[in-house]
Structure formats: C-alpha cells, structure tokens
Design an enzyme around this catalytic site. Structure first.
Site, PDB file in Angstrom:
ATOM      1  N   PHE A 133       0.807  -1.201   0.000  1.00 27.77           N
ATOM      2  CA  PHE A 133       0.000   0.000   0.000  1.00 27.77           C
ATOM      3  C   PHE A 133       0.853   1.269   0.000  1.00 27.77           C
ATOM      4  CE2 PHE A 133      -1.698   2.971   3.254  1.00 27.77           C
ATOM      5  CZ  PHE A 133      -2.805   3.460   2.591  1.00 27.77           C
TER       6      PHE A 133
ATOM      7  N   VAL B 134       6.281   3.041   5.100  1.00 28.13           N
ATOM      8  CA  VAL B 134       6.045   3.263   6.519  1.00 28.13           C
ATOM      9  C   VAL B 134       7.251   3.961   7.128  1.00 28.13           C
ATOM     10  CG1 VAL B 134       5.411   2.202   8.706  1.00 28.13           C
ATOM     11  CG2 VAL B 134       4.692   1.134   6.572  1.00 28.13           C
TER      12      VAL B 134
ATOM     13  N   ASP C 122      -5.306 -11.699   5.693  1.00 26.16           N
ATOM     14  CA  ASP C 122      -3.907 -11.712   5.282  1.00 26.16           C
ATOM     15  C   ASP C 122      -3.009 -12.014   6.483  1.00 26.16           C
ATOM     16  OD1 ASP C 122      -1.899 -11.650   3.446  1.00 26.16           O
ATOM     17  OD2 ASP C 122      -1.765  -9.464   3.312  1.00 26.16           O
TER      18      ASP C 122
END
Ligand SMILES: *[C@@H]1O[C@H](CO)[C@@H](O)[C@H](O)[C@H]1NC(C)=O
Ligand SMILES: *[C@@H]1O[C@H](CO)[C@@H](O)[C@H](O)[C@H]1NC(C)=O
Ligand SMILES: *[C@@H]1O[C@H](CO)[C@@H](O)[C@H](O)[C@H]1NC(C)=O
Ligand SMILES: *[C@@H]1O[C@H](CO)[C@@H](O)[C@H](O)[C@H]1NC(C)=O
Ligand SMILES: *[C@@H]1O[C@H](CO)[C@@H](O)[C@H](O)[C@H]1NC(C)=O
Ligand SMILES: *[C@@H]1O[C@H](CO)[C@@H](O)[C@H](O)[C@H]1NC(C)=O
Ligand SMILES: *[C@@H]1O[C@H](CO)[C@@H](O)[C@H](O)[C@H]1NC(C)=O
Ligand SMILES: *[C@@H]1O[C@H](CO)[C@@H](O)[C@H](O)[C@H]1NC(C)=O
Length: 817
Positions: free
Chosen positions: A511, A514, A622
């Site tokens: 996505f 981080v 997941d």
C-alpha cells in the site's frame, strides 16, 4: 475478592455513629430479596421484600428458589435465599421518574444440596445495556456486589433480564433498583489524554469498580444517604510509610452547594491521607494502585477537602494518574474559597492510558523549592464507562453470544464514527478536500455490500475539542476502548517525517511506505503513507481505517490517527519496536528465539485473531508472519497483528460465507476459499496454521527455490508429520529443547488449522486454549529440568497475559461459519 471481604465487614460494622443529616428520598426504590418468603429488615431500617410479593414483576416459566436458615458467617439476611433461573427470565419494574438509578445485584452462592451455584454462568442486561456478560462466581464463596449507575430513560417498565449460558443456570440473591439524584453525574469532566474538557458524561452508564474512603474507616451503606459503601484504602495504598491518616469531626465539613451533599457524605471528607513527615524536606508522592479491566474508559472521581491547613493557600499539590498529570497545582482554597469545604473532580481516562490493567493514582507536592511538601486525598471513586456496543462487560451486545447483533452495532458505531469523521473532514475542508472525500468515502462500493447496515443508532458519541500547540483539532470517540483518533494535517506529518525522509523509512508495504517518527509529545508512531495513484490503495486505506476504528486489543496494531488531505492517504499507527515475526524467524540473522518465546508470540497473535473474530466478526484475510509485529520490552515480546487493508466483515447470520475475489499471500491461502471463493473466518485459521509451522520450522511459508514437494510449507510439514519425520524439518535450535508433549499439542493444533475443509478447523478460541496448554507443558519441563533450558530464555519473559475474555472461558463457543 477484596470487595467481598470489605462488604462483609461493612455488614458487621453496621450503622456508624455518624448521623447523616443529608437525606434523599428516591422516587423509585425497589429492594428485592429474591427467593425469600418473608421481609428482611436490616439494622438500618431498610426492608428487602420477597420478590414473590412482587410476583407480577417477574416473568419466568420456572419457580426455583432456595434458601438456608443461616450461614457459616454473619451475613445480611437477604443473602440467605436466592432465585435460580434455568431459562431467560425478566424482572420488570414500573418507573415513576426517569433519570439516574442505582442497580445493585447481590450474589452469594449459598451452599445447598440441590444446586452448585458456583457452576452458574449467565448474562444480565438492563433494557438494552449489558451489565454482565458471562458472569461466574467461580469458586469464590463470598458475597459479591455489582453496582451500576444507569440513566433510565424508559417511560415504560425497566427490565432486568437474567440469561443463563447454554446448559448453565443463573441466580441472584437480592436486587436493588433505587433512584439517584440528577446531580450525581455532571456532564463535563476533564480528560487526560489529550488534556481538555470531556463532555457527554450524562450519556454514559457506569459500573462502580472501587469506592474508597481514603485515610478513614469504612462507611457502610446504612451511613451513606445513597446506600453506597466506601471501603478503606488498605488494599490499594502502595507504601504506607509515605502517608498518614488525618481526620476531623464530620460536622466541620461544609459544602459549597447544597446539591453536593449527596455527592459524598461528610464522613468521607472528614478524613484523608496526608503526606507523612517521614522524610522531612524530601518530596515524594503517595500512591494507590487499582486493578482494572482492559479496553474500557473510566471515570475517576477524586474527592478533596482541606482539613489539614491552618490558613488559606498552604496546600498546593499535583494529582497524577498513571504517571500523567491529572490536576496541576491544585489549590483547594482557590477552588472552594475556604478550608474544610468539600471538593471533587471528575477525570476521564481512556483505555490507552490503562494498557496493563493497572491504574495508579498519585498525589504529590508541586515541583518547586519553597512550597509546602504536603498533599492530601480524601476519597476516590472509579467507574467503568459503557462502551459503544452498550456494554459494561466485554464487547458483546445485549444478545450476548450472537455475533450478528454485536456486529451490526459495531457497524452503527462505525457509522456514527464516520458521520463525525465526515463532519470533521468537512469542517476542515477546502474544495479540493471535499472532492477527495467524495472519492474516498462516497459511492458504496463492494466494501459495504454485505454489511447489515440498519438505521443509524441514536447512540451519542461525545465529541471533544481540544486546543493545543497544534491549534484546534477535532477528536472523536471511535471505539469501545474510548480511544480518540486524531485528524492530522498533512503539513504536520510532513514536518514530523522530515518530508518523508527515506532515512526514516522502516518498512514498505503493498500500500505504500512506513516511516518511524516522533509526534508532538515525543510519542513514537509509525506513519504509513499510501500511494494515491494506486486505486486499490484507496479501497485498502478506507477499509483499514474502517476496521481499525472498530477494534481495540493489545494484540492488534492500534490506530492513532490519519490524514486524508490533498489526495494523501496517511495512517498514523502505534509504533512497534521489535520488527516482524518473520524477521525474527529467518533471513535477518536476528537472535534466535526460545520455544517459550515463540509460544507466547503465537498465543498473543491467536488472542488478537480470536478477538477480531468473536468480538467484531471481522476476517483479517492476510494473516502471515510478516504481518505479525513484535513489541519488545526487556526481552519480552507482545505480538501485534497488523495490516487490515484486506479485512472484511464476516457473513451475516443466515448466510454462511461471503463471496469475494480471492486475495491473500502465497503459501497462506486457504485452499477451501481458493476453490469456492467463499470466505469465512476459517480462512484466517488456515493461514494461522501455516504461521504455526513457520514458527516451528523457521522457514518461509512459500519458497520457490526448493524442490517441488517442499515449496509450500503447509503441504510439506503435513507430509513429514504423517511420515513421522517432523524432527527433520523443525528449527535445529529447538531440537532437544522442546518438550515432546508441548510439541505434540502444538503440531496437532497446526494440523487441525490446516484441515482441508473450513468446517473441520478449530475456532481461534480453541487454538488459544491449545497453545496455552503447550506453553504450560513446556513450562513444566523447564521447571523440572532446572536452569539449562531456562537460561536460554531471556529474563523477563512472563506469560503473555491473555485477553480480557480468558478469565471467563466462554461456554458458548462462536458458531463456526
Ligand atoms: C479455586 O480455588 C483454588 C484453591 O482454593 C485456587 O487455587 C484456584 O485458583 C481457584 N480457581 C479460580 C478460578 O478462582
Ligand atoms: C437521561 O437521558 C435522557 C435522554 O438521553 C436525558 O434527556 C436526561 O437528561 C438524562 N438524565 C440525566 C440525569 O442525565
Ligand atoms: C473547560 O470547561 C471550563 C468550564 O466549563 C472552562 O472554564 C474551561 O476553559 C474549559 N477548558 C477548555 C480547555 O476548554
Ligand atoms: C510523583 O509522580 C509523578 C508521576 O508518576 C512524577 O512525575 C513525579 O516526579 C513524582 N513526584 C515526586 C516528588 O516523586
Ligand atoms: C470560612 O470558614 C470559617 C469556619 O467555618 C467561617 O467562620 C468563615 O466565615 C468562612 N469564610 C468564608 C469567606 O466563607
Ligand atoms: C518562595 O519564597 C519566597 C520568599 O519566601 C517568595 O517570595 C516566593 O514567591 C516563593 N516562591 C514560590 C514559587 O512560592
Ligand atoms: C481554540 O482556539 C481557537 C482559536 O485559537 C478559539 O477560537 C477557540 O475558542 C478555542 N477553543 C477552546 C475550547 O478553547
Ligand atoms: C525493563 O527493565 C527496566 C530495568 O530493569 C525496568 O526499570 C523496567 O520497568 C522494565 N520495563 C518493563 C516494561 O518491564
């Protein structure tokens, strides 16, 4: 237990000499002696009437009562009988006037030949509020009193429902339902984190956990105008040397307002614990400790009355809660205008500040050179606040075990959260921003399609505005844990991450990236920045916030806030120091973990999933070792499951599965789901089975470089197990260290999780139990074999505390779906 002992004392002490002039005549006053045949009159004059006399109140098909002529120890007479329910039964009380009411439930497992009341397990609810979820006296043979403060709004009857768990019974010895004055709760208190005003206290319901007359004797229910019991501080004060008790005549105490007379009796304010002279001229705090429950918000009411000073403004001190300053520079003379005037303050504490069930209250001198070194406390009350599923006991809605109800309420809670969220976003918005909101939150796409979204609940989610160094920010309540998630501005996060400096990067996900950074007060957080160019990312971002808003558990990564500005999608998450479980197992040359550490991590992760499944009905989708983060403190690891981008609500009742496009990671994918495209909670269980083998063997779940039959760990491990060759593939450092029994149960659990068909797999609840068993067995051999094994285990590794549910192992297991 402490409470029961003290209650028992309260009874012995009887009415004290302190005659209370403060009176209150309740509009509604029901005192029921359940299962009794005669009126029980107490020393103070209060009369408990047999519930039979009030027969029309009780709707129950059964009529089972028990009573004994006397008890082994002196007890109030109303405890010597009980009514037993084997089916759901309801007491209905006509209400004269709505508003605050005390609900007090007395439980005393009377010894009798017919029923073992210690086996009883049941839920109690008041209208649509859960008071007790799966209550069990266990082998406690003492008097247990549960006190609740409920705002009765119904104009019809107020109902109190007792629901025995499957194959169990319920019982109750006595019930009190009594009006409380309106002034008992004021709407605004102060909140501790973030510091600010908290309004909306009137919209909550409460359970009294502790009520303490600090520095003074027990105040029995007969001596309190509202029938409350105030215990002594004995069980809570930490170092008695630091405190001395002081007292004055109760008649010396005055109130600044008449309505405050009912907040607490004079005798409470007439005594206090004061800083002892024990170390003259050195500054120290007086400390009290309380055991709390996880994942609830608390209202803490501290009572003060300056009965120690000789002149005004002599006392100046601080009050701390769990190390944070709750009241700074409290000057009672300024607050009340005189000495010996009663004063109280309400402080709201969210679950985040009570991370390990412990609440520490401290009073201590101000940090300046020539002030007084004194501090006092006269009394304290601790109340648990109901959560957003309208429960005071765990995360289950009124209909207890039935997940669907709980879930639909989670959804309404989420809607409320999102309504507020949208409100807040609009409030902050620019035109571009609004456009983005539409993009982000509009158009009910596939995410909601199967959610049973009903009407928006009229639940009040109090909002709060806080001004701090960063300017005005809107915060809102989003979860059962009373956690406030925060709306960050993009520039704020840009600054914190040094404009998304590569050097601060701690991870890279599907996505986005981080970053590990510090925000305003030095709190370390993980900032997860999505790539707005990937459309999938928008769904995941939205989905992840939506899921994170609903969950609160120490084994699930926590949401702190987010930013949805300028087409940015940024999540601010709890920072976890120890990396992923995968990195600890292989590939990163990290120190090897002992078997016990591995078991503790697995138990933690399993607890997190169990909560996710049972408490919220969410499927993670997941589960893998790289999504299990480890928080390391002093060599002890707490597992935290992360990455909720794919998560989905479990199917609603009457529908056994959700049909979706298959998603997941290679090596962890449930073959049943893959074949049928039907998603159930059991898909997570399968993936967790793979995690278990990964932990045992320290190799990836999927390794394309290996010979064909070994590529998928799940298949290879099961094959080896069947051939009895497991010892060849387990992590070599574990050989000879694992207790064979511990390994046996561990492997059996993993194998059950990997069952071909979902329906054959165990629930996560069962997985937790079995892993705990494996840990116990390992612990036993290590104790027996002395230091050799224990030496490898790092110090400080305790047993991982289990979830809040584990003290009452659920009887009704969630139905497999
Ligand atoms: C029951 O009592 C025994 C001994 O009195 C104690 O060891 C045990 O922990 C108790 N169990 C529970 C669940 O309280
Ligand atoms: C009880 O709740 C009702 C409805 O929410 C509210 O109007 C009323 O003020 C509350 N009563 C008290 C004493 O807070
Ligand atoms: C909190 O409320 C009190 C009184 O209601 C007010 O005086 C004070 O300024 C408020 N504090 C903040 C930070 O809003
Ligand atoms: C009292 O406790 C607070 C919070 O734990 C701490 O910050 C403070 O330094 C303590 N004061 C003294 C004098 O020890
Ligand atoms: C303070 O209390 C004392 C003793 O009760 C009283 O005599 C005095 O009038 C009070 N002062 C004020 C300003 O209320
Ligand atoms: C300390 O004492 C001095 C003299 O007694 C006084 O002027 C000063 O205001 C005091 N400081 C504080 C912080 O109270
Ligand atoms: C917060 O700050 C803004 C602007 O500085 C001000 O208008 C507002 O009244 C403040 N709010 C509170 C609750 O203090
Ligand atoms: C970690 O160890 C330090 C020093 O031994 C101790 O002060 C601290 O309380 C420990 N922290 C935890 C969370 O156990």
């Amino acid at each position: 237990m402490v409470i029961s002992v003290i209650l028992f004392l309260a009874f012995l002490v009887g009415p004290t000499s302190v005659a209370s002039s403060d009176t209150f005549s309740p509009h509604d006053e029901y005192l029921l002696d359940c299962g009794a045949t005669a009126i029980a009159t107490l020393a103070g004059g209060r009369k408990f009437k047999p519930d039979q006399l009030m027969g029309s109140f009780l709707s129950s098909k059964q009529d089972i009562k028990i009573s004994v002529p006397f008890a082994d120890v002196p007890l109030p007479i109303y405890l010597l009988s009980a009514r037993i329910f084997v089916e759901e039964s309801v007491y209905s009380f006509p209400i004269k006037r709505s508003g605050w009411h005390w609900v007090r439930l007395h439980f005393y497992p009377i010894k009798n030949p017919k029923f073992n009341l210690q086996d009883a397990e049941f839920a109690v609810s008041a209208d649509n509020l859960v008071l007790l979820h799966s209550f069990n006296v266990h082998n406690n043979s003492q008097w247990i009193l549960k006190e609740f403060l409920v705002n009765v709004t119904t104009t019809k009857d107020f109902s109190l429902k007792f629901s025995p768990m499957k194959n169990r019974m319920a019982f109750v010895n006595a019930i009190e339902l009594v009006s409380a004055p309106n002034s008992i709760i004021t709407d605004v208190g102060s909140s501790l984190d973030p510091v600010g005003n908290f309004s909306g206290l009137e919209s909550f319901s409460y359970q009294t956990l502790f009520r303490v007359n600090v520095g003074g004797p027990l105040i029995s229910s007969q001596s309190d105008p509202l029938g409350r019991t105030w215990t002594t501080e004995e069980a809570f004060i930490r170092d008695k040397l630091f405190a001395k008790s002081v007292s004055v005549s109760p008649s010396a105490v005055t109130y600044s307002k008449e309505e405050y007379e009912l907040i607490a009796p004079r005798s409470l304010y007439a005594s206090a614990s004061q800083t002892a002279d024990y170390r003259t001229n050195s500054m120290f705090n007086i400390t009290w400790n309380f055991d709390m429950e996880l994942a609830f918000g608390y209202l803490i009411r501290v009572h003060f009355c300056d009965i120690v000073s000789h002149s005004l403004h002599e006392l100046l001190f601080n009050v701390y809660i769990n190390g944070k300053t709750a009241i700074s520079a409290l000057d009672l003379s300024t607050e009340t205008g005189n000495l010996s005037v009663a004063f109280f303050k309400d402080i709201v504490v969210n679950a985040k500040l009570v991370p390990d069930n412990q609440l520490t209250l401290q009073v201590g001198p101000m940090n300046h050179q020539n002030g007084s070194l004194d501090a006092i406390l006269n009394g304290v009350e601790l109340f648990k606040m109901k959560n957003l599923v309208n429960s005071l006991d765990e995360e289950f809605h009124v209909n207890g075990g039935t997940k669907s109800i709980a879930r639909s309420n989670w959804n309404t809670a989420a809607i409320v959260g999102f309504t507020l969220l949208l409100g807040a976003l609009v409030f902050l918005a620019s035109i571009v921003f609004k456009f983005h909101c539409l993009l982000l939150f509009g158009g009910g796409d596939n995410i909601e399609e199967e959610s049973p979204l009903n009407t928006v609940s009229n639940e009040v989610a109090p909002t709060m505005t806080v001004n701090n160094s960063l300017g005005s920010q809107k915060k809102w309540l989003h979860s059962s844990g009373m956690e406030f998630s925060r709306c960050f501005s993009f520039s704020e996060l840009q600054k914190a991450t040094n404009n998304f400096d590569e050097k601060l990067k701690i991870g890279e996900g599907g996505f986005g990236s981080v970053y590990g950074v510090e925000i305003d007060d030095g709190t370390k957080v993980a900032v997860k920045r999505g790539n707005p160019m990937i459309e999938q990312g928008i769904h995941e971002f939205k989905n992840e916030i939506e899921t994170l808003c609903k969950i609160w558990h120490k084994n699930l990564l926590r949401l702190i806030g987010f930013c949805a500005e300028n087409l940015e999608m940024i999540l601010v998450l709890e920072f976890v120091s120890g990396g992923t479980l995968r990195d600890h197992l292989y590939g990163k040359n990290m120190p090897t973990m002992t078997w016990k550490q591995r078991l503790e991590i697995c138990i933690g992760a399993a607890n997190g999933l169990d909560y996710l499944h049972r408490g919220t009905g969410i499927i993670h989708r997941d589960v893998k070792t790289s999504n299990i983060l480890l928080d390391e403190t002093n060599g002890s690891f707490t597992a935290k499951i992360s990455d909720f981008g794919f998560s989905k609500n479990a199917p609603i009742i009457g529908k056994s599965h959700v049909t979706t496009v298959v998603k997941g990671s290679a090596g962890y994918l449930d073959p049943d789901y893959f074949r049928t495209e039907k998603l159930t909670l059991m898909s997570d269980v399968y993936s967790f089975g793979v995690v278990l083998f990964e932990v045992l063997c320290s190799r990836p779940a999927f390794d394309g470089k290996l010979p064909e039959e070994q590529i998928k760990l799940a298949d290879w491990a099961l094959q080896c197990k069947r051939k009895g060759l497991l010892h060849d593939i387990i992590d070599p450092v574990l050989v000879g260290v694992i207790d064979p029994e511990s390994m046996k149960i561990f492997v059996e659990t993993a194998e059950e999780c990997l069952a071909e068909h979902g329906v054959k797999r165990p629930t996560m609840t069962k997985v937790v139990w079995q892993l705990e068993k494996a840990l116990q067995l390992q612990g036993k051999t290590e104790e027996e074999s002395g230091t050799s094994v224990a030496a490898i285990a790092s110090p400080g590794v305790g047993t991982v505390p289990t979830t809040s549910t584990s003290t009452n192992p659920p009887v009704s297991q969630p139905d497999e779906i």
